[in-house]
Design a protein around this motif. Structure first.
Motif, PDB file in Angstrom:
ATOM      1  N   ARG A 223      22.338 -45.706  13.429  1.00  0.00           N
ATOM      2  CA  ARG A 223      20.937 -45.907  13.059  1.00  0.00           C
ATOM      3  C   ARG A 223      20.290 -46.972  13.945  1.00  0.00           C
ATOM      4  NH1 ARG A 223      20.631 -45.421   6.379  1.00  0.00           N
ATOM      5  NH2 ARG A 223      20.563 -43.130   6.385  1.00  0.00           N
ATOM      6  N   ALA A 224      20.990 -48.057  14.187  1.00  0.00           N
ATOM      7  CA  ALA A 224      20.466 -49.094  15.071  1.00  0.00           C
ATOM      8  C   ALA A 224      20.289 -48.554  16.481  1.00  0.00           C
ATOM      9  CB  ALA A 224      21.404 -50.306  15.075  1.00  0.00           C
ATOM     10  N   SER A 225      21.247 -47.781  16.924  1.00  0.00           N
ATOM     11  CA  SER A 225      21.167 -47.193  18.266  1.00  0.00           C
ATOM     12  C   SER A 225      19.984 -46.231  18.381  1.00  0.00           C
ATOM     13  CB  SER A 225      22.466 -46.466  18.597  1.00  0.00           C
ATOM     14  OG  SER A 225      22.399 -45.865  19.875  1.00  0.00           O
ATOM     15  N   SER A 226      19.688 -45.483  17.303  1.00  0.00           N
ATOM     16  CA  SER A 226      18.543 -44.563  17.315  1.00  0.00           C
ATOM     17  C   SER A 226      17.239 -45.320  17.499  1.00  0.00           C
ATOM     18  CB  SER A 226      18.510 -43.760  16.015  1.00  0.00           C
ATOM     19  OG  SER A 226      19.635 -42.918  15.911  1.00  0.00           O
ATOM     20  N   VAL A 227      17.086 -46.466  16.806  1.00  0.00           N
ATOM     21  CA  VAL A 227      15.864 -47.268  16.933  1.00  0.00           C
ATOM     22  C   VAL A 227      15.755 -47.844  18.334  1.00  0.00           C
ATOM     23  CG1 VAL A 227      14.646 -49.321  16.096  1.00  0.00           C
ATOM     24  CG2 VAL A 227      15.798 -47.807  14.467  1.00  0.00           C
ATOM     25  N   VAL A 228      16.852 -48.351  18.876  1.00  0.00           N
ATOM     26  CA  VAL A 228      16.849 -48.914  20.232  1.00  0.00           C
ATOM     27  C   VAL A 228      16.382 -47.855  21.236  1.00  0.00           C
ATOM     28  CG1 VAL A 228      18.353 -49.661  22.101  1.00  0.00           C
ATOM     29  CG2 VAL A 228      18.538 -50.742  19.850  1.00  0.00           C
ATOM     30  N   GLN A 229      16.966 -46.666  21.157  1.00  0.00           N
ATOM     31  CA  GLN A 229      16.611 -45.616  22.105  1.00  0.00           C
ATOM     32  C   GLN A 229      15.169 -45.137  21.913  1.00  0.00           C
ATOM     33  OE1 GLN A 229      19.823 -42.617  22.847  1.00  0.00           O
ATOM     34  NE2 GLN A 229      20.993 -43.867  21.381  1.00  0.00           N
ATOM     35  N   TYR A 230      14.707 -45.163  20.660  1.00  0.00           N
ATOM     36  CA  TYR A 230      13.334 -44.746  20.394  1.00  0.00           C
ATOM     37  C   TYR A 230      12.355 -45.748  21.025  1.00  0.00           C
ATOM     38  CZ  TYR A 230       9.678 -42.322  17.777  1.00  0.00           C
ATOM     39  OH  TYR A 230       8.577 -41.572  17.427  1.00  0.00           O
ATOM     40  N   LEU A 231      12.617 -47.030  20.877  1.00  0.00           N
ATOM     41  CA  LEU A 231      11.761 -48.058  21.475  1.00  0.00           C
ATOM     42  C   LEU A 231      11.769 -47.955  23.002  1.00  0.00           C
ATOM     43  CD1 LEU A 231      12.728 -51.132  19.235  1.00  0.00           C
ATOM     44  CD2 LEU A 231      10.556 -49.884  19.203  1.00  0.00           C
ATOM     45  N   GLN A 232      12.930 -47.644  23.544  1.00  0.00           N
ATOM     46  CA  GLN A 232      13.046 -47.518  24.995  1.00  0.00           C
ATOM     47  C   GLN A 232      12.329 -46.256  25.506  1.00  0.00           C
ATOM     48  OE1 GLN A 232      17.089 -47.238  26.375  1.00  0.00           O
ATOM     49  NE2 GLN A 232      16.495 -46.645  28.451  1.00  0.00           N
ATOM     50  N   ASP A 233      12.606 -45.155  24.843  1.00  0.00           N
ATOM     51  CA  ASP A 233      12.105 -43.872  25.350  1.00  0.00           C
ATOM     52  C   ASP A 233      10.618 -43.669  25.086  1.00  0.00           C
ATOM     53  OD1 ASP A 233      14.677 -43.391  26.173  1.00  0.00           O
ATOM     54  OD2 ASP A 233      15.187 -42.172  24.411  1.00  0.00           O
ATOM     55  N   HIS A 234      10.112 -44.095  23.931  1.00  0.00           N
ATOM     56  CA  HIS A 234       8.740 -43.808  23.547  1.00  0.00           C
ATOM     57  C   HIS A 234       7.753 -44.926  23.894  1.00  0.00           C
ATOM     58  CE1 HIS A 234      10.931 -40.803  21.197  1.00  0.00           C
ATOM     59  NE2 HIS A 234       9.774 -40.129  21.077  1.00  0.00           N
ATOM     60  N   TYR A 235       8.250 -46.172  24.000  1.00  0.00           N
ATOM     61  CA  TYR A 235       7.314 -47.281  24.206  1.00  0.00           C
ATOM     62  C   TYR A 235       7.656 -48.130  25.429  1.00  0.00           C
ATOM     63  CZ  TYR A 235       6.354 -45.867  19.439  1.00  0.00           C
ATOM     64  OH  TYR A 235       6.059 -45.110  18.326  1.00  0.00           O
ATOM     65  N   GLY A 236       8.670 -47.736  26.139  1.00  0.00           N
ATOM     66  CA  GLY A 236       8.988 -48.406  27.391  1.00  0.00           C
ATOM     67  C   GLY A 236       9.534 -49.813  27.261  1.00  0.00           C
ATOM     68  N   VAL A 237      10.131 -50.139  26.140  1.00  0.00           N
ATOM     69  CA  VAL A 237      10.745 -51.465  25.992  1.00  0.00           C
ATOM     70  C   VAL A 237      11.953 -51.557  26.911  1.00  0.00           C
ATOM     71  CG1 VAL A 237      11.845 -53.089  24.404  1.00  0.00           C
ATOM     72  CG2 VAL A 237       9.957 -51.654  23.603  1.00  0.00           C
ATOM     73  N   ASP A 238      12.040 -52.641  27.648  1.00  0.00           N
ATOM     74  CA  ASP A 238      13.138 -52.825  28.597  1.00  0.00           C
ATOM     75  C   ASP A 238      14.468 -52.824  27.841  1.00  0.00           C
ATOM     76  OD1 ASP A 238      14.899 -53.538  30.569  1.00  0.00           O
ATOM     77  OD2 ASP A 238      13.846 -55.364  31.160  1.00  0.00           O
ATOM     78  N   PRO A 239      15.376 -51.910  28.174  1.00  0.00           N
ATOM     79  CA  PRO A 239      16.659 -51.835  27.452  1.00  0.00           C
ATOM     80  C   PRO A 239      17.516 -53.084  27.632  1.00  0.00           C
ATOM     81  CG  PRO A 239      16.680 -50.403  29.367  1.00  0.00           C
ATOM     82  CD  PRO A 239      15.266 -50.860  29.202  1.00  0.00           C
ATOM     83  N   LYS A 240      17.236 -53.859  28.698  1.00  0.00           N
ATOM     84  CA  LYS A 240      17.999 -55.096  28.899  1.00  0.00           C
ATOM     85  C   LYS A 240      17.715 -56.116  27.795  1.00  0.00           C
ATOM     86  CE  LYS A 240      18.168 -54.671  33.935  1.00  0.00           C
ATOM     87  NZ  LYS A 240      17.769 -55.272  35.230  1.00  0.00           N
ATOM     88  N   ARG A 241      16.587 -55.950  27.140  1.00  0.00           N
ATOM     89  CA  ARG A 241      16.229 -56.870  26.072  1.00  0.00           C
ATOM     90  C   ARG A 241      16.777 -56.422  24.724  1.00  0.00           C
ATOM     91  NH1 ARG A 241      10.027 -57.092  25.806  1.00  0.00           N
ATOM     92  NH2 ARG A 241      10.569 -58.613  24.197  1.00  0.00           N
ATOM     93  N   LEU A 242      17.262 -55.220  24.646  1.00  0.00           N
ATOM     94  CA  LEU A 242      17.632 -54.617  23.372  1.00  0.00           C
ATOM     95  C   LEU A 242      19.142 -54.637  23.155  1.00  0.00           C
ATOM     96  CD1 LEU A 242      15.291 -51.501  23.543  1.00  0.00           C
ATOM     97  CD2 LEU A 242      14.909 -53.617  22.250  1.00  0.00           C
ATOM     98  N   THR A 243      19.513 -54.881  21.902  1.00  0.00           N
ATOM     99  CA  THR A 243      20.921 -54.814  21.496  1.00  0.00           C
ATOM    100  C   THR A 243      20.990 -54.053  20.187  1.00  0.00           C
ATOM    101  OG1 THR A 243      21.431 -56.947  22.528  1.00  0.00           O
ATOM    102  CG2 THR A 243      22.993 -56.126  20.886  1.00  0.00           C
ATOM    103  N   ALA A 244      21.898 -53.099  20.088  1.00  0.00           N
ATOM    104  CA  ALA A 244      22.098 -52.338  18.849  1.00  0.00           C
ATOM    105  C   ALA A 244      23.397 -52.784  18.208  1.00  0.00           C
ATOM    106  CB  ALA A 244      22.128 -50.848  19.143  1.00  0.00           C
ATOM    107  N   GLY A 245      23.329 -53.007  16.920  1.00  0.00           N
ATOM    108  CA  GLY A 245      24.526 -53.435  16.200  1.00  0.00           C
ATOM    109  C   GLY A 245      24.538 -52.901  14.791  1.00  0.00           C
TER     110      GLY A 245
END
Length: 290
Positions: A223-245
């Motif tokens: 579930r955390a990974s789904s939110v991370v990927q959604y923020l990255q794919d749909h809103y362009g959030v830099d994945p380097k800033r994101l951590t899923a746990g």
């Protein structure tokens, strides 16, 4: 004959004179003796009085000498006490001076803490306002926003983000995540941790949506990974800033003995951590709205 008579008369006359002289002399001696005896008595009395006065004077002198010696001892004792008091006073002055310095230092530290707390409260208020300004009242009912020591905690209920019994993002989540993504993009240097949490109900591994999911650990992490990927794919959030746990069922905020408690525990937490040098900037200037 006549010559003999004359000689006789001369002799008698001489004897008479001698006798008279002796008599007169004898009378004078008795008077003087009486006078001497009287004077002697007076002298003896005076002498005795003088001796007594001298003895009394000596006793008085001895008493005065004892008093003087005692006064000297008392003076020495008082002088010693005074010296000791002065020494203690100097020591006390030093201790008081140190105590005053410590009190002043404590007061400065207290003022510093008050200033820091005031700034921290201001920072928390700024961040809270920035996070909640674009959320609707209905969204606010299901979104818990807290700011603790400059760290932002956004807790979202699972039914706001995922399809029932799944880790896939639902259609409803898009609007809410878009607003959270805007906040994340406003603060580009912040790190973002997406943390999944579940209740203690075991995963139904037979459900099609739970294929290949072994337990709540897997579900919370996915579930955390789904939110991370959604923020990255749909809103362009830099994945380097994101951590899923994922924390599974082991970080509850309510009891799992009630349905309401379980609902509260089934949540996804978005933790936004600003850098220390950016804390004070937020107090004076909020990010511009886009």
């Amino acid at each position: 004959m006549n010559l003999k008579f004359i000689d006789m008369k001369k002799k008698v006359l001489m004897l008479t004179l001698i006798a008279g002289t002796l008599l007169v002399s004898s009378c004078a001696s008795k008077k003087e003796l009486l006078n001497c005896q009287t004077e002697n008595k007076e002298l003896s009395s005076n002498y005795q009085d003088s001796k007594e006065q001298l003895a009394a004077t000596k006793a008085r002198v001895a008493s005065l000498e004892d008093q003087l010696a005692q006064q000297k001892r008392d003076y020495a004792s008082l002088q010693g006490s005074l010296d000791k008091s002065l020494t203690n006073a100097n020591s006390n002055n030093i201790n008081i001076s140190k105590l005053v310095d410590q009190i002043n230092e404590s007061n400065r530290y207290i003022r510093h803490l008050v200033e820091v707390k005031s700034k921290s409260d201001s920072l928390n208020l700024v961040l809270t306002n920035n996070l909640t300004r674009s959320l609707s009242k209905d969204e606010m009912k299901e979104v818990d926003v807290q700011v603790l020591k400059g760290v932002v905690y956004i807790s979202l209920a699972d039914n706001m983000l995922y399809k029932s019994g799944s880790y896939e993002i639902n259609d409803r989540a898009a609007e809410t995540l878009s607003k959270i993504a805007k906040i994340i993009m406003d603060y580009k240097d912040y790190d973002v941790l997406i943390e999944g949490n579940t209740d203690n109900v075991a995963v139904n591994t037979m459900a099609p949506s739970m294929k290949n999911i072994r337990n709540n650990w897997d579900l919370s992490a996915l579930r955390a990974s789904s939110v991370v990927q959604y923020l990255q794919d749909h809103y362009g959030v830099d994945p380097k800033r994101l951590t899923a746990g994922g924390r599974g069922e082991f970080n509850p905020i309510a009891t799992n003995d009630t349905e309401i408690g379980k609902q509260r525990n089934r949540r996804t937490q978005i933790i936004i951590t600003p850098k220390l040098d950016q804390f004070m900037d937020l107090i004076d200037k909020a990010p511009e709205e886009k």
